[in-house]
Design an enzyme around this catalytic site. Structure first.
Site, PDB file in Angstrom:
ATOM      1  N   THR A   8       0.833  -1.212   0.000  1.00 31.87           N
ATOM      2  CA  THR A   8       0.000   0.000   0.000  1.00 31.87           C
ATOM      3  C   THR A   8       0.863   1.255   0.000  1.00 31.87           C
ATOM      4  O   THR A   8       0.353   2.353   0.179  1.00 31.87           O
ATOM      5  CB  THR A   8      -0.935   0.017   1.227  1.00 31.87           C
ATOM      6  OG1 THR A   8      -0.123  -0.110   2.405  1.00 31.87           O
ATOM      7  CG2 THR A   8      -1.934  -1.121   1.178  1.00 31.87           C
ATOM      8  N   SER A  55       4.768   5.860   9.404  1.00 30.40           N
ATOM      9  CA  SER A  55       3.774   5.789   8.340  1.00 30.40           C
ATOM     10  C   SER A  55       4.388   6.445   7.111  1.00 30.40           C
ATOM     11  O   SER A  55       5.541   6.887   7.127  1.00 30.40           O
ATOM     12  CB  SER A  55       2.512   6.545   8.756  1.00 30.40           C
ATOM     13  OG  SER A  55       2.771   7.934   8.704  1.00 30.40           O
ATOM     14  N   LYS A  56       3.569   6.529   6.073  1.00 28.59           N
ATOM     15  CA  LYS A  56       4.065   7.135   4.831  1.00 28.59           C
ATOM     16  C   LYS A  56       4.478   8.589   5.030  1.00 28.59           C
ATOM     17  O   LYS A  56       5.245   9.135   4.271  1.00 28.59           O
ATOM     18  CB  LYS A  56       2.987   7.056   3.755  1.00 28.59           C
ATOM     19  CG  LYS A  56       2.797   5.674   3.198  1.00 28.59           C
ATOM     20  CD  LYS A  56       1.882   5.734   2.000  1.00 28.59           C
ATOM     21  CE  LYS A  56       1.003   4.529   1.851  1.00 28.59           C
ATOM     22  NZ  LYS A  56       0.095   4.224   2.924  1.00 28.59           N
ATOM     23  N   ARG A  57       3.958   9.213   6.070  1.00 29.12           N
ATOM     24  CA  ARG A  57       4.300  10.626   6.320  1.00 29.12           C
ATOM     25  C   ARG A  57       5.748  10.798   6.775  1.00 29.12           C
ATOM     26  O   ARG A  57       6.300  11.885   6.679  1.00 29.12           O
ATOM     27  CB  ARG A  57       3.345  11.227   7.359  1.00 29.12           C
ATOM     28  CG  ARG A  57       1.970  11.530   6.770  1.00 29.12           C
ATOM     29  CD  ARG A  57       1.111  12.275   7.769  1.00 29.12           C
ATOM     30  NE  ARG A  57       0.800  11.444   8.929  1.00 29.12           N
ATOM     31  CZ  ARG A  57      -0.203  10.570   8.970  1.00 29.12           C
ATOM     32  NH1 ARG A  57      -0.973  10.422   7.922  1.00 29.12           N
ATOM     33  NH2 ARG A  57      -0.442   9.849  10.037  1.00 29.12           N
TER      34      ARG A  57
END
Ligand code: GLU
Length: 319
Positions: free
Chosen positions: A12, A253-255
């Site tokens: 993802t 996370s992606k952040r």
């Protein structure tokens, strides 16, 4: 017994330091025992999963020197396919066996309705199902239930017994499923398979003997052990790892762009990055460049930290 471990990323997004940590340690653990390592693509969620991300994960693992013995997108190995999106028939077959136990029932409760009746302390997003749709007098044969239409979710009753297991890192665990999660979903109303069912069917059918992953899944191992028992499979050994968190104490996370593989690959060579991760795990005292192969003799599962989390530090000069 053949030792088999696995890395089961959800494609993802790009991997980050936390994923690399899990991948490296699970690889080391099976290699230390002379076992093999499976790469399984957990792309159950069609909205969020992307083939390109799975390709990128493979590329990143290869760049790191973490070769898998089985699985991946080209489905090499005896348990193909290795992508969950292509394993529906396996989950269907397992679901039929679970329906035969008489402990499954259709459920039309919406998540929002269940949340509305929850005690306010469930801040971790966990849902504890109170049994609104549960028929009286379980076990009840599935084919005698009035509402078996395929547009309802299928839920599995959980008994009030304690499920006990010994995690290789966090030690003895006891979980009462009725207060941890309550009856849980096997297949959603939209036909999507629940992670809990898919992971058990896959790990069992792929012959996985050791599941090493983040500690956010520690307690859900109890749900999985319950499913292993109902399906007549032998559960694997579980080893959960502390979560890697950012400076603010939140799981990556992606952040957390600076700890994403995209940036890490620009800043470091593979041995430098493996050195950083190995130091984070306490395998080596300083973040000196090292290959996964060189770490095998140094790996000792009994020395891994059983702390709640570890703060990420993507720097070579960390103290
Ligand atoms: N697919 C899950 C994830 O990427 C891992 C599940 C597991 O290891 O059991 O977080």
């Amino acid at each position: 017994m053949t030792i088999k471990g696995r890395f089961a990323p959800s494609p993802t997004g790009r991997m980050h330091l936390g994923n690399i940590y899990t991948a490296l340690l699970s690889w080391l653990s099976v290699k230390k025992q002379g076992g093999s390592w499976i790469l399984r693509i957990e792309d159950l969620d069609p909205q969020r999963s992307k083939y390109e991300y799975a390709r990128q994960i493979e590329d990143d693992l290869a760049w790191l020197g973490l070769a898998w013995d089985e699985g991946g997108l080209d489905d090499s190995g005896p348990s193909a396919p290795y992508s969950q999106s292509r394993r529906h028939d396996r989950y269907e077959e397992a679901l039929c066996r679970l329906l035969d136990t008489g402990y499954c029932y259709p459920c039309r409760c919406r998540r929002a309705d269940i949340m509305a009746t929850q005690a306010p302390h469930q801040s971790d997003g966990r849902i504890i199902y109170g049994g609104t749709c549960r028929p009286v007098g379980l076990p009840v044969p599935w084919n005698t239930l009035a509402d078996r239409s395929t547009d309802a979710a299928v839920r599995l009753y959980v008994p009030s017994d304690i499920i006990a297991f010994d995690d290789l890192i966090y030690g003895h665990q006891e979980v009462a499923l009725d207060s941890h999660c309550g009856d849980f979903i096997l297949r959603r109303a939209d036909g999507a398979w629940a992670y809990q069912l898919a992971v058990v069917v896959d790990d069992a059918e792929m012959g996985v003997t050791e599941v090493m992953r983040g500690n956010d899944l520690l307690l859900s191992s109890a749900q999985q052990i319950y499913l292993y028992r109902l399906l007549g499979y032998e559960p694997p050994r579980f080893a959960h790892l502390p979560l890697i968190v950012n400076d603010a104490g939140r799981r990556l996370s992606k952040r957390d762009i600076s700890l994403s593989m995209a940036q890490l690959r620009q800043r470091y060579s593979p041995p430098e990055l493996i050195g950083i991760v190995a130091r984070t795990a306490g395998l080596i005292p300083e973040a000196t460049p090292v290959t996964p192969q060189e770490l095998i003799p140094l790996f000792d599962i009994t020395r891994l930290h059983a702390t709640e989390s570890i703060t990420a530090s993507a720097s070579r000069a960390s103290s």
